[in-house]
Motif scaffolding. Structure first.
Motif, PDB file in Angstrom:
ATOM      1  N   LEU A 203       0.832  -1.199   0.000  1.00 36.35           N
ATOM      2  CA  LEU A 203       0.000   0.000   0.000  1.00 36.35           C
ATOM      3  C   LEU A 203       0.870   1.253   0.000  1.00 36.35           C
ATOM      4  O   LEU A 203       1.793   1.382   0.800  1.00 36.35           O
ATOM      5  N   ARG A 204       0.562   2.175  -0.903  1.00 37.76           N
ATOM      6  CA  ARG A 204       1.286   3.442  -0.972  1.00 37.76           C
ATOM      7  C   ARG A 204       0.407   4.549  -0.430  1.00 37.76           C
ATOM      8  O   ARG A 204      -0.666   4.812  -0.988  1.00 37.76           O
ATOM      9  N   PRO A 205       0.812   5.219   0.638  1.00 36.03           N
ATOM     10  CA  PRO A 205       0.002   6.309   1.174  1.00 36.03           C
ATOM     11  C   PRO A 205      -0.234   7.394   0.127  1.00 36.03           C
ATOM     12  O   PRO A 205       0.626   7.683  -0.711  1.00 36.03           O
ATOM     13  N   ALA A 206      -1.407   8.011   0.157  1.00 40.96           N
ATOM     14  CA  ALA A 206      -1.736   9.079  -0.779  1.00 40.96           C
ATOM     15  C   ALA A 206      -0.914  10.321  -0.469  1.00 40.96           C
ATOM     16  O   ALA A 206      -0.645  10.635   0.701  1.00 40.96           O
ATOM     17  N   SER A 207      -0.509  11.030  -1.486  1.00 45.11           N
ATOM     18  CA  SER A 207       0.258  12.262  -1.306  1.00 45.11           C
ATOM     19  C   SER A 207      -0.664  13.386  -0.848  1.00 45.11           C
ATOM     20  O   SER A 207      -1.806  13.505  -1.317  1.00 45.11           O
ATOM     21  N   LEU A 208      -0.173  14.214   0.079  1.00 41.53           N
ATOM     22  CA  LEU A 208      -0.943  15.375   0.509  1.00 41.53           C
ATOM     23  C   LEU A 208      -1.222  16.273  -0.685  1.00 41.53           C
ATOM     24  O   LEU A 208      -0.385  16.461  -1.558  1.00 41.53           O
ATOM     25  N   GLY A 209      -2.410  16.828  -0.723  1.00 40.66           N
ATOM     26  CA  GLY A 209      -2.800  17.686  -1.834  1.00 40.66           C
ATOM     27  C   GLY A 209      -3.504  16.960  -2.960  1.00 40.66           C
ATOM     28  O   GLY A 209      -4.069  17.601  -3.852  1.00 40.66           O
ATOM     29  N   THR A 210      -3.497  15.610  -2.903  1.00 39.84           N
ATOM     30  CA  THR A 210      -4.156  14.839  -3.963  1.00 39.84           C
ATOM     31  C   THR A 210      -5.554  14.376  -3.551  1.00 39.84           C
ATOM     32  O   THR A 210      -6.235  13.723  -4.330  1.00 39.84           O
ATOM     33  N   PHE A 211      -5.983  14.720  -2.334  1.00 44.33           N
ATOM     34  CA  PHE A 211      -7.311  14.336  -1.871  1.00 44.33           C
ATOM     35  C   PHE A 211      -7.828  15.399  -0.922  1.00 44.33           C
ATOM     36  O   PHE A 211      -7.072  16.244  -0.434  1.00 44.33           O
ATOM     37  N   ARG A 212      -9.122  15.353  -0.682  1.00 39.21           N
ATOM     38  CA  ARG A 212      -9.755  16.302   0.214  1.00 39.21           C
ATOM     39  C   ARG A 212     -10.666  15.552   1.182  1.00 39.21           C
ATOM     40  O   ARG A 212     -11.408  14.657   0.788  1.00 39.21           O
ATOM     41  N   LEU A 213     -10.623  15.930   2.451  1.00 35.98           N
ATOM     42  CA  LEU A 213     -11.546  15.403   3.447  1.00 35.98           C
ATOM     43  C   LEU A 213     -12.686  16.395   3.622  1.00 35.98           C
ATOM     44  O   LEU A 213     -12.451  17.555   3.959  1.00 35.98           O
ATOM     45  N   SER A 214     -13.898  15.939   3.366  1.00 33.67           N
ATOM     46  CA  SER A 214     -15.082  16.790   3.511  1.00 33.67           C
ATOM     47  C   SER A 214     -15.835  16.397   4.779  1.00 33.67           C
ATOM     48  O   SER A 214     -16.322  15.269   4.889  1.00 33.67           O
ATOM     49  N   ASN A 327     -11.458  12.379  -5.866  1.00 39.20           N
ATOM     50  CA  ASN A 327     -10.555  12.286  -4.712  1.00 39.20           C
ATOM     51  C   ASN A 327     -11.104  12.973  -3.466  1.00 39.20           C
ATOM     52  O   ASN A 327     -10.360  13.541  -2.671  1.00 39.20           O
ATOM     53  N   GLU A 328     -12.424  12.908  -3.316  1.00 39.61           N
ATOM     54  CA  GLU A 328     -13.071  13.420  -2.106  1.00 39.61           C
ATOM     55  C   GLU A 328     -13.424  12.254  -1.188  1.00 39.61           C
ATOM     56  O   GLU A 328     -13.864  11.200  -1.643  1.00 39.61           O
ATOM     57  N   VAL A 329     -13.228  12.465   0.096  1.00 36.82           N
ATOM     58  CA  VAL A 329     -13.590  11.477   1.117  1.00 36.82           C
ATOM     59  C   VAL A 329     -14.354  12.198   2.217  1.00 36.82           C
ATOM     60  O   VAL A 329     -13.932  13.266   2.677  1.00 36.82           O
ATOM     61  N   LEU A 330     -15.485  11.635   2.606  1.00 35.53           N
ATOM     62  CA  LEU A 330     -16.244  12.202   3.714  1.00 35.53           C
ATOM     63  C   LEU A 330     -15.612  11.781   5.038  1.00 35.53           C
ATOM     64  O   LEU A 330     -15.075  10.675   5.160  1.00 35.53           O
ATOM     65  N   VAL A 331     -15.704  12.639   6.035  1.00 32.49           N
ATOM     66  CA  VAL A 331     -15.124  12.341   7.339  1.00 32.49           C
ATOM     67  C   VAL A 331     -16.102  12.778   8.424  1.00 32.49           C
ATOM     68  O   VAL A 331     -16.726  13.840   8.330  1.00 32.49           O
ATOM     69  N   LEU A 332     -16.267  11.943   9.438  1.00 30.33           N
ATOM     70  CA  LEU A 332     -17.160  12.219  10.565  1.00 30.33           C
ATOM     71  C   LEU A 332     -16.827  11.260  11.697  1.00 30.33           C
ATOM     72  O   LEU A 332     -16.079  10.300  11.498  1.00 30.33           O
ATOM     73  N   PRO A 333     -17.347  11.485  12.889  1.00 31.67           N
ATOM     74  CA  PRO A 333     -17.123  10.510  13.972  1.00 31.67           C
ATOM     75  C   PRO A 333     -17.746   9.164  13.595  1.00 31.67           C
ATOM     76  O   PRO A 333     -18.857   9.125  13.060  1.00 31.67           O
ATOM     77  N   THR A 334     -17.042   8.077  13.881  1.00 33.49           N
ATOM     78  CA  THR A 334     -17.606   6.762  13.580  1.00 33.49           C
ATOM     79  C   THR A 334     -18.879   6.544  14.383  1.00 33.49           C
ATOM     80  O   THR A 334     -19.906   6.119  13.837  1.00 33.49           O
ATOM     81  N   THR A 335     -18.818   6.818  15.660  1.00 34.26           N
ATOM     82  CA  THR A 335     -19.995   6.737  16.531  1.00 34.26           C
ATOM     83  C   THR A 335     -20.059   8.013  17.363  1.00 34.26           C
ATOM     84  O   THR A 335     -19.019   8.569  17.734  1.00 34.26           O
ATOM     85  N   PRO A 336     -21.260   8.479  17.703  1.00 36.37           N
ATOM     86  CA  PRO A 336     -21.363   9.708  18.501  1.00 36.37           C
ATOM     87  C   PRO A 336     -21.098   9.492  19.981  1.00 36.37           C
ATOM     88  O   PRO A 336     -20.951  10.465  20.726  1.00 36.37           O
ATOM     89  N   ILE A 337     -21.049   8.224  20.406  1.00 37.81           N
ATOM     90  CA  ILE A 337     -20.791   7.921  21.812  1.00 37.81           C
ATOM     91  C   ILE A 337     -19.620   6.957  21.914  1.00 37.81           C
ATOM     92  O   ILE A 337     -19.255   6.290  20.942  1.00 37.81           O
ATOM     93  N   ARG A 338     -19.016   6.909  23.095  1.00 36.85           N
ATOM     94  CA  ARG A 338     -17.968   5.933  23.366  1.00 36.85           C
ATOM     95  C   ARG A 338     -18.598   4.672  23.958  1.00 36.85           C
ATOM     96  O   ARG A 338     -19.815   4.589  24.118  1.00 36.85           O
TER      97      ARG A 338
END
Length: 424
Positions: A203-214, A327-338
């Motif tokens: 696996l090759r990590p993605a280069s910064l600037g080539t994707f966006r976290l929304s 190259n967009e990826v959504l980001v959010l908490p996996t769960t709202p509680i621990r």
């Protein structure tokens, strides 16, 4: 002893033989990225000579499996050392990890708390060092939820990427199979074997600037515990300070589509009933009442309404796929509680409330058929998960991006600069 609650079956003899064979190959050619790796598999999978109980007492009377599931066969071909079957919630039909039939493995970060489910034994086997990688299933978050609540990495692929033949089916529409491990690299290695997508390079990590976290602001951030919200916001700030492009967007239209489906019924409630009837189970007598009530909720759904649900889902999947930028990826908490206390979950109302909360965010990726991964955030105390959701079919790219996010979060103290994007 916690280990006795993690595994339903231990394959001591065959694991010894597999380990000896892997040692003999060490000086020669390798069978791939999992050669000699210690792997556990969820009790949902057929393993020749064992009963596929899927966490249920009523299925223990079934005949033993004549053949390994495709997933288990692929693991063996790849040289993996399969040490046993792991504990799970009954029929994989709840997300907290409780099971009145086989016992509950306590959360490895606090034994008095729920480990998350339905792949409960899977995550504990990894975090406690009993296996390097665990193979679980994810229908509404059953890989990512235990990963988030117990502090591991859990990857759910796009539907159809990993063959389901020989695995107990909770929902033929939503079931997926994937790994839990302590790193993105190990999840990616397992995915290569599980999906039969053999690529020669690591696996090759993605280069910064080539994707966006929304950041998917809105309803999926409601009822977040302060510790979860603070950890998430700190993480987004930290990622931006290291050069990760950060934006914000709404997915309310997609959530509205999901609400229309939920207004009719849920796929697991309907489809697991068909699975059980196919196995000759004519009654729900002996099924955990917490599970039984959810199955019974699907019994009254008319065939015409089930067809409507399928059509609405197809339209929602297509619409959501088209909404993703390159190259967009959504980001959010996996769960709202621990992880909640196990003692609190003895109350039915609390159980169903917590179960619904931990399922709320992850199930979006299942219904909309997207690859998704949960990463543990570097926090003190109880674990918090960061969930990434990629565009349908972009599994390998999502893993590359997750690898970059993982390594960024493992860096030292946070710089003071910021890099936020206003792109939609």
């Amino acid at each position: 002893m916690e280990g006795s609650k993690v595994f339903t079956t231990v394959f001591a003899d065959s694991a010894q033989r597999e380990a000896e064979a892997a040692d003999q190959r060490a000086a020669g050619s390798t069978r791939g990225p999992l050669d000699g790796r210690i792997i556990s598999v969820k009790a949902i999978f057929d393993v020749a000579g064992t009963v596929t109980s899927a966490g249920s007492a009523v299925l223990r009377r079934l005949p033993v499996a004549a053949h390994d599931s495709v997933v288990v066969a692929n693991l063996r071909t790849a040289g993996a050392i399969i040490v046993g079957k792991t504990q799970m919630t009954e029929f994989a039909f709840s997300a907290l990890g409780t099971n009145p039939h086989d016992g509950v493995p306590g959360n490895p970060r606090d034994r008095n708390r729920a480990p998350g489910g339905s792949s409960s034994g899977a995550v504990v086997s990894v975090v406690d060092g009993m296996a390097e990688i665990a193979i679980g299933s994810d229908t509404g978050g059953s890989i990512r939820i235990p990963a988030a609540l117990s502090g591991a990495v859990g990857f759910k692929p796009t539907s159809g990427r990993v063959p389901l033949t020989g695995a107990f089916s909770l929902s033929s529409s939503l079931d997926t199979i994937g790994p839990i491990a302590m790193s993105v690299a190990d999840c990616a290695a397992a995915d290569m074997v599980l999906s039969e997508h053999h690529t020669p390079s690591a696996l090759r990590p993605a280069s910064l600037g080539t994707f966006r976290l929304s950041v998917a602001r809105g309803r999926l951030f409601e009822r977040c515990e302060p510790e979860v919200a603070n950890a998430f916001e700190h993480t987004i700030q930290r990622l931006g300070s290291y050069g990760v492009l950060i934006a914000e967007r709404s997915i309310d239209a997609a959530l509205d589509d999901l609400a229309r489906i939920d207004g009719i019924g849920t796929f697991p409630s309907i489809e697991v009933g068909a699975t059980l009837r196919g196995l000759g189970l004519g009654s729900l007598e002996g099924v955990d009442p917490k599970t039984r009530v959810r199955i019974e909720a699907g019994e009254g759904i008319l065939a015409v309404d089930y067809v409507r649900m399928m059509r609405l889902r197809r339209a929602a999947v297509q619409s959501f796929e088209q909404s993703f930028a390159a190259n967009e990826v959504l980001v959010l908490p996996t769960t709202p509680i621990r992880a909640p206390l196990l003692s609190a979950l003895e109350d039915d109302a609390t159980f169903h409330e917590c179960n619904g909360l931990v399922l709320r965010n992850p199930r979006v990726a299942n219904i909309l058929d997207c690859p998704s991964i949960s990463l543990p955030l570097p926090v003190g105390g109880l674990p918090v998960g960061l969930m990434l959701i990629g565009r349908r079919g972009t599994d390998r790219r999502l893993l590359e991006i997750a690898s970059t996010v993982e390594s960024t979060l493992q860096r030292g103290s946070m710089p003071t600069t910021s890099n936020r994007s206003d792109q939609n």
